[in-house]
Write a protein that holds these residues in place. Structure first.
Motif, PDB file in Angstrom:
ATOM      1  N   LEU A 171       0.826  -1.204   0.000  1.00 27.77           N
ATOM      2  CA  LEU A 171       0.000   0.000   0.000  1.00 27.77           C
ATOM      3  C   LEU A 171       0.862   1.257   0.000  1.00 27.77           C
ATOM      4  O   LEU A 171       0.612   2.206  -0.768  1.00 27.77           O
ATOM      5  N   THR A 172       1.888   1.281   0.843  1.00 28.14           N
ATOM      6  CA  THR A 172       2.770   2.445   0.924  1.00 28.14           C
ATOM      7  C   THR A 172       3.459   2.708  -0.404  1.00 28.14           C
ATOM      8  O   THR A 172       3.488   3.842  -0.908  1.00 28.14           O
ATOM      9  N   LEU A 173       4.001   1.660  -1.016  1.00 29.74           N
ATOM     10  CA  LEU A 173       4.751   1.826  -2.257  1.00 29.74           C
ATOM     11  C   LEU A 173       3.831   2.152  -3.430  1.00 29.74           C
ATOM     12  O   LEU A 173       4.240   2.866  -4.360  1.00 29.74           O
ATOM     13  N   ARG A 174       2.603   1.676  -3.397  1.00 25.14           N
ATOM     14  CA  ARG A 174       1.652   2.023  -4.462  1.00 25.14           C
ATOM     15  C   ARG A 174       1.250   3.495  -4.380  1.00 25.14           C
ATOM     16  O   ARG A 174       1.029   4.140  -5.406  1.00 25.14           O
ATOM     17  N   LEU A 206      -5.275  -6.768  -2.498  1.00 24.34           N
ATOM     18  CA  LEU A 206      -6.050  -5.734  -1.823  1.00 24.34           C
ATOM     19  C   LEU A 206      -5.275  -4.418  -1.760  1.00 24.34           C
ATOM     20  O   LEU A 206      -5.825  -3.343  -2.050  1.00 24.34           O
ATOM     21  N   ALA A 207      -3.996  -4.489  -1.404  1.00 25.96           N
ATOM     22  CA  ALA A 207      -3.186  -3.271  -1.323  1.00 25.96           C
ATOM     23  C   ALA A 207      -2.978  -2.652  -2.693  1.00 25.96           C
ATOM     24  O   ALA A 207      -2.906  -1.426  -2.828  1.00 25.96           O
ATOM     25  N   THR A 208      -2.887  -3.483  -3.729  1.00 24.38           N
ATOM     26  CA  THR A 208      -2.730  -2.971  -5.095  1.00 24.38           C
ATOM     27  C   THR A 208      -3.962  -2.197  -5.531  1.00 24.38           C
ATOM     28  O   THR A 208      -3.858  -1.117  -6.132  1.00 24.38           O
ATOM     29  N   VAL A 209      -5.129  -2.742  -5.235  1.00 25.29           N
ATOM     30  CA  VAL A 209      -6.374  -2.056  -5.617  1.00 25.29           C
ATOM     31  C   VAL A 209      -6.506  -0.730  -4.877  1.00 25.29           C
ATOM     32  O   VAL A 209      -6.758   0.322  -5.484  1.00 25.29           O
ATOM     33  N   LEU A 210      -6.329  -0.765  -3.555  1.00 25.85           N
ATOM     34  CA  LEU A 210      -6.498   0.457  -2.756  1.00 25.85           C
ATOM     35  C   LEU A 210      -5.392   1.477  -3.047  1.00 25.85           C
ATOM     36  O   LEU A 210      -5.655   2.676  -3.175  1.00 25.85           O
ATOM     37  N   GLY A 211      -4.166   1.013  -3.132  1.00 22.17           N
ATOM     38  CA  GLY A 211      -3.061   1.925  -3.371  1.00 22.17           C
ATOM     39  C   GLY A 211      -3.061   2.534  -4.760  1.00 22.17           C
ATOM     40  O   GLY A 211      -2.538   3.637  -4.965  1.00 22.17           O
ATOM     41  N   GLY A 212      -3.660   1.843  -5.710  1.00 18.14           N
ATOM     42  CA  GLY A 212      -3.701   2.368  -7.076  1.00 18.14           C
ATOM     43  C   GLY A 212      -4.869   3.298  -7.345  1.00 18.14           C
ATOM     44  O   GLY A 212      -4.887   3.988  -8.372  1.00 18.14           O
ATOM     45  N   LEU A 213      -5.844   3.345  -6.425  1.00 13.61           N
ATOM     46  CA  LEU A 213      -7.040   4.158  -6.659  1.00 13.61           C
ATOM     47  C   LEU A 213      -6.739   5.642  -6.884  1.00 13.61           C
ATOM     48  O   LEU A 213      -7.276   6.234  -7.825  1.00 13.61           O
ATOM     49  N   PRO A 214      -5.915   6.300  -6.054  1.00 16.76           N
ATOM     50  CA  PRO A 214      -5.705   7.740  -6.266  1.00 16.76           C
ATOM     51  C   PRO A 214      -5.130   8.078  -7.638  1.00 16.76           C
ATOM     52  O   PRO A 214      -5.624   8.979  -8.327  1.00 16.76           O
ATOM     53  N   GLN A 215      -4.095   7.364  -8.067  1.00 15.91           N
ATOM     54  CA  GLN A 215      -3.493   7.671  -9.361  1.00 15.91           C
ATOM     55  C   GLN A 215      -4.389   7.248 -10.521  1.00 15.91           C
ATOM     56  O   GLN A 215      -4.431   7.922 -11.559  1.00 15.91           O
ATOM     57  N   LEU A 223      -2.357  14.402  -2.687  1.00 16.97           N
ATOM     58  CA  LEU A 223      -2.809  13.633  -1.534  1.00 16.97           C
ATOM     59  C   LEU A 223      -2.196  12.236  -1.520  1.00 16.97           C
ATOM     60  O   LEU A 223      -1.750  11.750  -0.462  1.00 16.97           O
ATOM     61  N   SER A 224      -2.165  11.597  -2.677  1.00 19.07           N
ATOM     62  CA  SER A 224      -1.592  10.257  -2.762  1.00 19.07           C
ATOM     63  C   SER A 224      -0.123  10.280  -2.376  1.00 19.07           C
ATOM     64  O   SER A 224       0.343   9.443  -1.590  1.00 19.07           O
ATOM     65  N   GLY A 225       0.624  11.238  -2.928  1.00 15.67           N
ATOM     66  CA  GLY A 225       2.043  11.321  -2.605  1.00 15.67           C
ATOM     67  C   GLY A 225       2.279  11.616  -1.137  1.00 15.67           C
ATOM     68  O   GLY A 225       3.155  11.013  -0.503  1.00 15.67           O
ATOM     69  N   ALA A 226       1.498  12.534  -0.575  1.00 17.96           N
ATOM     70  CA  ALA A 226       1.667  12.895   0.837  1.00 17.96           C
ATOM     71  C   ALA A 226       1.355  11.710   1.746  1.00 17.96           C
ATOM     72  O   ALA A 226       2.082  11.448   2.726  1.00 17.96           O
TER      73      ALA A 226
END
Length: 234
Positions: A151-154, A180-189, A217-220
Motif C-alpha cells: 500500500l505504501t509503495l503504491r 487488496l493493497a494494489t487495488v487500494l493503493g492504485g485508486l488515487p493515481q 494527496l496520494s504522494g503525501a
C-alpha cells in the motif's frame, strides 16, 4: 595392441548448466517482459484501442476488450496512467475508474505470478554477499508486513509498478494482501488519470483540479506511511 578410446570430454553446456540454471527462468522472464513492452508500444491495435475510443465504447464487448487490453498493457509494466486516461475519456470518470482498477489489478497479479513462477526462492538462494543480504531483508519486510508495504509503495508517486509486482512475486508474500493493497493503493493515481481523461472530453476545470489534488494527496499519504510505518526500516 588395443586402441585406447579417447577420453570423453563433457560438453561445455553440461558443465555450465548447474551455474546457469538458477537464473534461467528469471532471465527468460526479463527477456519476455522487455520484448513484450517494446512490441506493445508499437502494436497498432493496442494504440488504436487506447487512443481511439470508438471501439472500446461498444457496449459490454467494448468494455471487455478494454479490460483485457489494458490488463496486458499493465502486466508488461507500461504506464497504467495512459490506460486510465483512455478509460476516463471513453467512459467518464466513475466507470473509467472502475474499469482501469480491474484491468490494472489483473495486470499486477499476472506480473506477481509470472515472477513467482520464474524465481521465487531461486533468486534468494542464488544471491550472495551484500546482494543476498539486501534481497533477504527485502523479503523479510514484504513477508512480515505485506499489505502495508505494498500500500505504501503504491501510493508513492515514484517507482515502478512492474518492479513492485515482480519483487512481491519473488518474496514469500501471499497474493491476497498484495491484491487488496494494489487495488487500494492504485485508486488515487487511477482516479487522477481518469479524471484528466474525462475532463479532456468535456473541458471541466474542476476535474483537472481534483486530479491535481489526488496526486498531491496520494504522494503525501505515501510519504507519511513510509516515514511512520517502519516499512523502510531494515
Amino acid at each position: 595392441m588395443e586402441d585406447i578410446p579417447p577420453r570423453s570430454i563433457p560438453p561445455v553446456a553440461s558443465a555450465l548448466w548447474p551455474l546457469v540454471r538458477p537464473f534461467a527462468r528469471p532471465l527468460l522472464m526479463l527477456v519476455v517482459l522487455a520484448a513484450g513492452a517494446v512490441w506493445l508500444r508499437h502494436a497498432p491495435w493496442l494504440d488504436q484501442m487506447l487512443h481511439g475510443a470508438g471501439m472500446i465504447r461498444e457496449g459490454v464487448r467494448g468494455r471487455l476488450v478494454f479490460v483485457v487490453g489494458a490488463g496486458v498493457w499493465c502486466a508488461f509494466g507500461l504506464p497504467r496512467q495512459v490506460a486510465a486516461f483512455a478509460a476516463g475519456l471513453a467512459y467518464g470518470a466513475l466507470e473509467g475508474l472502475a474499469l482501469i482498477t480491474v484491468a490494472s489489478a489483473l495486470g499486477s497479479v499476472c506480473g506477481f505470478y509470472w515472477a513467482r513462477w520464474a524465481g521465487q526462492g531461486r533468486v534468494l538462494r542464488a544471491g550472495s554477499g551484500r546482494l543476498g543480504e539486501s534481497l533477504a531483508r527485502l523479503d523479510g519486510v514484504l513477508t512480515a508486513r505485506p499489505f502495508l508495504s505494498v500500500l505504501t509503495l503504491r501510493l508513492l508517486p515514484v517507482g515502478s509498478a512492474l518492479l513492485l509486482n515482480l519483487l512481491c512475486g519473488l518474496s514469500g508474500m501471499a497474493v491476497g494482501p498484495f491484491m487488496l493493497a494494489t487495488v487500494l493503493g492504485g485508486l488515487p493515481q487511477n482516479a487522477m488519470a481518469a479524471l484528466l481523461g474525462a475532463g479532456a472530453g468535456v473541458g471541466a476545470v474542476w476535474q483537472y483540479a481534483a486530479a491535481a489534488a489526488l496526486f498531491v494527496l496520494s504522494g503525501a499519504l505515501g510519504v507519511w506511511l513510509w516515514r511512520n510505518s517502519r516499512v523502510a526500516a531494515p
